[in-house]
Enzyme design. Structure first.
Site, PDB file in Angstrom:
ATOM      1  N   HIS B 187       0.870  -1.175   0.000  1.00 43.67           N
ATOM      2  CA  HIS B 187       0.000   0.000   0.000  1.00 43.67           C
ATOM      3  C   HIS B 187       0.901   1.218   0.000  1.00 43.67           C
ATOM      4  O   HIS B 187       1.688   1.415   0.917  1.00 43.67           O
ATOM      5  CB  HIS B 187      -0.894  -0.012   1.247  1.00 43.67           C
ATOM      6  CG  HIS B 187      -1.835   1.146   1.283  1.00 43.67           C
ATOM      7  ND1 HIS B 187      -3.144   1.036   0.912  1.00 43.67           N
ATOM      8  CD2 HIS B 187      -1.648   2.441   1.613  1.00 43.67           C
ATOM      9  CE1 HIS B 187      -3.732   2.220   1.021  1.00 43.67           C
ATOM     10  NE2 HIS B 187      -2.842   3.089   1.453  1.00 43.67           N
ATOM     11  N   CYS B 188       0.831   1.992  -1.046  1.00 44.71           N
ATOM     12  CA  CYS B 188       1.744   3.121  -1.190  1.00 44.71           C
ATOM     13  C   CYS B 188       1.068   4.405  -0.731  1.00 44.71           C
ATOM     14  O   CYS B 188       0.115   4.859  -1.364  1.00 44.71           O
ATOM     15  CB  CYS B 188       2.175   3.258  -2.653  1.00 44.71           C
ATOM     16  SG  CYS B 188       3.442   4.509  -2.892  1.00 44.71           S
ATOM     17  N   PRO B 189       1.517   5.022   0.355  1.00 46.39           N
ATOM     18  CA  PRO B 189       0.869   6.257   0.800  1.00 46.39           C
ATOM     19  C   PRO B 189       1.118   7.425  -0.136  1.00 46.39           C
ATOM     20  O   PRO B 189       0.271   8.303  -0.259  1.00 46.39           O
ATOM     21  CB  PRO B 189       1.482   6.510   2.176  1.00 46.39           C
ATOM     22  CG  PRO B 189       2.727   5.707   2.216  1.00 46.39           C
ATOM     23  CD  PRO B 189       2.581   4.597   1.257  1.00 46.39           C
ATOM     24  N   GLY B 192      -1.416   6.953  -2.617  1.00 48.46           N
ATOM     25  CA  GLY B 192      -2.750   6.983  -2.035  1.00 48.46           C
ATOM     26  C   GLY B 192      -3.606   5.797  -2.407  1.00 48.46           C
ATOM     27  O   GLY B 192      -4.820   5.891  -2.480  1.00 48.46           O
TER      28      GLY B 192
END
Lengths: 166, 462
Positions: B187-189, B192
């Site tokens: 999950h790449c912040p 997003g």
């Protein structure tokens, strides 16, 4: 396409309407209990070849009274072949991928992918199978795409049209 | 044919209660809801379901802002100098690269990463039946796994308690988005969103093009300052003349290390057909000493692995965000708008719903006196549509779904307002026989309901 849906629906509804007419008019507990049960069989995915979309061809025991084993296996095998065609890795799919990359993936806004085309083919095939083979036996195949490609759901309807006392 | 039947019945219904039928029609036209509105995961949707984002997309504006600001400064302050002193291709190349970066970024953020829809209650019940043969007395069964063979390698499939299904291989449940994602990478912040099967190629092209862009801008800015200081001025004077270049230099310098590192890492992953998740967990690394480390998904050829991951066929989105919820969407106007899949859904639902009506009527007469469970996806709509009068018996099944709602309405009427919680608890209990034996089940089921999607235990047929 829609006319097919309507005709399929109407063919089911003729049977169901008949039942419902009787049940609601007589208001009998006994009558209300009879057609209530319809069960579902789920044909799970077969992951032995990896993550490709493939369904198990093992014949479920609940369908033994309704369907030929060969018929079932043929349906599932054809579905598997169609999904394999959709996910096939070859020159054509690579070309499509590279073209998409070069156009910054904007080409997907106007063009339909090969996968989507095969999915339409699959839904036509399932509709066809339902009309010819499964509906006359009181069964209904659900397109796996509506179940997230997890299962092939087969709904078994209680067969009331062939006399009573089952 | 649906339309004809509906119109035949109308005059009769009109004679019974005209206003309610009119309300019914109006409400039908208004309340067509799309599936994204009832999506159980923690995602946000825009443009009527066309754009999907994770709920916590806090850093995406920062990423976009950084890129836009840096490029803007570059074009405004460095390009004029470089165009006159070097070549006009510099802003052209810069422009193409920035466009590519922004497009890839937006594509990564707004694409469904490969979310698996949650299992329907029937499926969940079927799986429970298959697993739970003994019927243990613990309220939470031990973690369930299923072992399968892929390319002569044993792979364990885990059961996802949230999505109520056995996860396919390489699928993982993202706790931030509360979804199972196929070929889950991470999950790449910054983006997003989760990075999974469907948007990995966009993510990869984003980081590769971003590395090129940052290196390009860095190089150009260094050239710019060097050229300025060569015209008989000192370095400090050159910097004073163009302060924006320093800002760009700082941003690019710090970005380059991380972006280039990430690009290198992901290039390795692509070449060996691994995901970040698998690499971090070491799923295939230490099991065998052979080459490729026993990864059953690898094709043992770098080119094939790259082609498969990046240029393979684009799988479709499985969650069907823009499809319509199965309603009495039998009005002609809406039918023409529906794409093929939801039409099929309506057919199936209308066919099955009449059976469900009868089942529920049976159960409502049952001695347990429970409220009949209803599909919550249509419950909010049912509440609105149930204002319609109870349809006469002669109403045909294309409008059988409305009978379903009316039937539920009449059956739900005797139940007090808290029936909804009660029906959920009961349905939850009944979906797994093991739960019935446990005493702390009410509190447990409440906890489960809070955290879970509004799914309903389908009573498996006896």
């Amino acid at each position: 396409g829609r006319s097919f849906n309507a005709s399929l629906l109407s063919s089911f509804n003729i049977g169901i309407t008949g039942l419902c007419f009787k049940k609601v008019k007589t208001h009998s507990l006994q009558d209300l209990r009879q057609p209530a049960v319809s069960s579902k069989v789920f044909v799970q995915r077969d992951y032995n070849s990896g993550t490709i979309s493939k369904f198990q061809t093992k014949f479920p025991s609940e369908l033994e009274s309704r369907l030929d084993k060969q018929q079932f296996e043929e349906t599932i095998q054809t579905l598997n072949n169609l999904y394999a065609e959709a996910e096939k890795l070859g020159g054509k799919s690579y070309l499509e991928g590279c073209l998409a990359c070069l156009t910054a993936y904007t080409i997907f806004l106007c063009m339909e992918t090969h996968y989507e085309k095969v999915l339409k083919k699959i839904s036509r095939y399932i509709k066809d199978q339902n009309e010819k083979i499964y509906a006359p036996r009181g069964l209904l195949l659900t397109d796996p795409i509506e179940r997230g490609l997890r299962v092939v759901e087969i709904t078994i309807f209680e067969d009331r049209s062939i006399g009573s006392g089952r | 044919m649906k339309n004809c039947e509906y119109q035949q019945i109308d005059p009769r219904a009109l004679s019974v209660s005209p206003s309610s039928v009119q309300n019914h029609t109006e409400k039908k036209v208004q309340r067509l809801r799309r599936k994204w509105e009832v999506f159980p995961g923690k995602n946000r949707f825009f443009c009527d379901g066309r754009i999907i984002l994770a709920r916590q997309s806090g850093i995406l504006p920062v990423t976009l802002g950084l890129i836009v600001v840096t490029c803007g400064l570059f074009f405004a302050f460095d390009c004029p100098f470089l165009v006159t002193h070097l070549t006009v291709f510099i802003p052209v190349i810069g422009g193409v690269l920035s466009l590519f970066v922004v497009t890839s970024l937006l594509r990564t953020s707004f694409t469904d990463p490969g979310i698996l829809p949650r299992a329907t209650p029937d499926e969940a019940a079927d799986i429970e039946k298959q697993i739970d043969n003994s019927g243990s007395s613990t309220y939470r069964p031990p973690p369930r796994t299923k072992e399968i063979l892929i390319n002569q390698q044993v792979v364990k499939l885990k059961y996802c308690f949230t999505c109520k299904m056995f996860r396919p291989p390489r699928t993982s449940h993202c706790s931030l988005c509360d979804n199972c994602v196929e070929r889950f990478d991470h999950h790449c912040p910054w983006v997003g969103n989760c990075v999974g099967k469907r948007n990995y190629r966009f993510f990869y092209s984003f980081i590769i093009s971003l590395s090129f862009l940052t290196s390009f801008i860095f190089g150009c800015v260094v050239t710019h300052i060097t050229l300025r200081s060569q015209d008989g001025k000192s370095l400090i004077q050159a910097i004073q003349e163009s302060p924006a270049s320093v800002v760009e230099l700082v941003i690019c310098f710090f970005s380059i290390w991380s972006i280039l590192g990430l690009s290198g890492f992901h290039t390795y992953l692509v070449a060996s057909n691994l995901t970040t998740n698998e690499d971090i967990k070491g799923s295939w690394s230490s099991k065998r000493c052979t080459e490729e480390s026993g990864n059953p998904y690898s094709y043992n050829n770098i080119m094939t692995n790259c082609c498969v991951t990046l240029c393979g066929p684009m799988p479709p989105s499985l969650i069907d965000r823009r499809g319509f919820l199965p309603l009495v969407a039998a009005s002609p106007a809406t039918e023409t708008e529906l794409p093929p899949f939801p039409v099929k859904n309506d057919t199936n639902m209308c066919t099955k719903s009449t059976k469900d009506v009868l089942e529920r009527l049976v159960r409502s007469l049952d001695s347990r006196g429970r409220c009949p469970p209803g599909a919550p996806k249509t419950t909010p709509v049912a509440v609105e549509i149930s204002a319609a009068a109870t349809p006469p018996a002669e109403r045909s099944p294309p409008t059988g779904c409305s009978r379903q709602h009316a039937g539920r309405h009449t059956a739900a009427a005797p139940c007090p307002p808290f029936a909804r919680g009660r029906e959920r608890r009961d349905s939850f209990q009944s979906s797994n026989p093991a739960f019935r034996l446990a005493s702390p089940s009410p509190s447990l089921s409440r906890t489960f309901i809070l955290g879970e999607a509004p799914d309903v235990g389908f009573i498996p047929p006896p």
